[in-house]
Design an enzyme around this catalytic site. Sequence first.
Site, PDB file in Angstrom:
ATOM      1  N   TYR A  58     -10.778 -16.516  10.983  1.00 26.41           N
ATOM      2  CA  TYR A  58      -9.642 -16.711  10.067  1.00 26.41           C
ATOM      3  C   TYR A  58      -9.982 -16.192   8.690  1.00 26.41           C
ATOM      4  CZ  TYR A  58      -5.418 -18.788  11.747  1.00 26.41           C
ATOM      5  OH  TYR A  58      -4.188 -18.952  12.317  1.00 26.41           O
ATOM      6  N   GLU A  60      -7.452 -15.780   5.922  1.00 25.42           N
ATOM      7  CA  GLU A  60      -6.250 -15.781   5.075  1.00 25.42           C
ATOM      8  C   GLU A  60      -6.622 -15.466   3.637  1.00 25.42           C
ATOM      9  OE1 GLU A  60      -4.915 -19.643   6.214  1.00 25.42           O
ATOM     10  OE2 GLU A  60      -3.180 -18.847   7.269  1.00 25.42           O
ATOM     11  N   ASP A 205       8.825   5.640   4.402  1.00 27.32           N
ATOM     12  CA  ASP A 205       8.324   5.040   5.641  1.00 27.32           C
ATOM     13  C   ASP A 205       7.836   6.196   6.512  1.00 27.32           C
ATOM     14  OD1 ASP A 205       7.846   3.950   8.093  1.00 27.32           O
ATOM     15  OD2 ASP A 205       9.791   2.927   8.282  1.00 27.32           O
ATOM     16  N   THR A 232       2.936   2.846  10.200  1.00 30.13           N
ATOM     17  CA  THR A 232       2.186   2.253  11.307  1.00 30.13           C
ATOM     18  C   THR A 232       0.824   2.943  11.309  1.00 30.13           C
ATOM     19  OG1 THR A 232       2.827   3.967  12.878  1.00 30.13           O
ATOM     20  CG2 THR A 232       4.268   2.041  12.733  1.00 30.13           C
ATOM     21  N   LYS A 235       0.630   5.569  15.546  1.00 30.64           N
ATOM     22  CA  LYS A 235       1.403   6.709  16.045  1.00 30.64           C
ATOM     23  C   LYS A 235       0.555   7.969  15.828  1.00 30.64           C
ATOM     24  CE  LYS A 235       5.673   4.101  15.593  1.00 30.64           C
ATOM     25  NZ  LYS A 235       6.995   3.945  14.947  1.00 30.64           N
ATOM     26  N   ARG A 241      -2.758  -0.513  17.096  1.00 31.12           N
ATOM     27  CA  ARG A 241      -1.402  -0.965  16.802  1.00 31.12           C
ATOM     28  C   ARG A 241      -1.421  -1.785  15.516  1.00 31.12           C
ATOM     29  NH1 ARG A 241       2.886  -0.248  19.523  1.00 31.12           N
ATOM     30  NH2 ARG A 241       1.601   1.021  20.856  1.00 31.12           N
TER      31      ARG A 241
END
Length: 422
Positions: A58, A60, A205, A232, A235, A241
């Site tokens: 974790y 955060e 984008d 992203t 791609k 991903r």
Amino acid sequence: MSKLTTMYEFLKKQDEEVFQAIEGEEKRQAEGLELIPSENYVSRAVKEAMASSLTNKYSEGYPGKRYYGGQEFTDQVERLAQDRAKKLFGAAFANVQPLGGANANIGAYFGLLEPGDTVLGMDLSHGGHLTHGHPVTYISKIFNFVRYGMKDVATGEIDYDALAETAKREKPKVVLGGFSAYPRELDWKKISDIAHSVGAVAMADVAHIAGLIAGGSQKNPFDYGFDVMTTTTHKTLRGPRGGMILVRDSEEIAKKIDKAIFPGLQGGPHMHQIAAKAVAFGEAFRPSFKDYAKQVVENAAAMAEVFQEHGVRMITGGTSNHLILADVFGSLGIPGGEAEKLLDEAGITLNKNAIADDTRKPMDPSGIRFGTPAITTRGFTEEDCREVTRLMLKVLKTKDASAARTKIKALAEKHPIPESFA
Ligand SMILES: *Cc1c(COP(=O)(O)O)cnc(C)c1O
């Protein structure tokens, strides 16, 4: 033991059902030709980072400012990803935590806008993306999305005059340039000038073309005044991903976007994915990635040439990037859905797609969309791509998948999926 069995040694012993599904997918990817322009194959190094123990942690917050202890190595890995991303795209700030491209866009909107504010983006039927305010998304209920589009579908030229007029009238806070089904380059300079003339932030984008920008075969919106870029990483960038937000130089904007992603939107970052992003960015600095990006575009041009020769109508008349949008219903009398299915039977995966001013329904549109990022990773040359396109046409004209299946399998065998891109 096969390579697959050594790679998934524990999984195979413990959970045969999941192993079998993965094995089936690996086989499908190896034997077929992947022409979905948003897909690619990652290196073994990227996969190893994704499968690492970083998934247990974790983290955060951001490097140096975490909510939990034990962050020595997660800080190291996130800083590596940030620094490489910044260098790759010429940005002063990078947030590498978005879980995907949609999250990156939503994070950017919340960082840049108040509820009710207006975003001027590309018409979805002219190539824009769902996350640019499609009515089915919740984000479209929070912000007000207005549109620009092509002036001429035959050439793909954007109607920049209408864009400027709409910007003046609607006073958007963000002008968005970016697409997932547009085969040409945008005039980034014109769009950013229009955005700035009405006091809006220029946001690109580049989810589809990030790898082409990193590899130098498409223009970088930051060189033309854009302020923010979302993308992203899976791609054309050929990473795991995930998503990312880059800010060219405004620390104020970067701080707002960081807050929007965490704690505004997401919980703990997926640190194994962030490590894999760092690995992929590292690969994108290599000269071989430049060659890859160039070949992707040349291969797409070769496919467009064959369609042209056979009189198949392409939206915008061809391509300048990695993808082609073809009106198979108008040209060959086959609806996009049927074309997708026939080609799938022949071993070619692509998707049906609505075309600009489509006369058919979105679920059964006139077009197909396909591209070269994945097959170029496999080493397909322009001649291979011409051959693939001729086989596609044969299947579509004869409505017989069996006519091409053997040849498609042979092409796939000739170019196995590589494990590294050194
Ligand atoms: C693919 C894509 C996205 C969404 O990315 P996901 O990772 O699927 O959430 C956003 N914008 C554009 C332009 C895209 O092409």
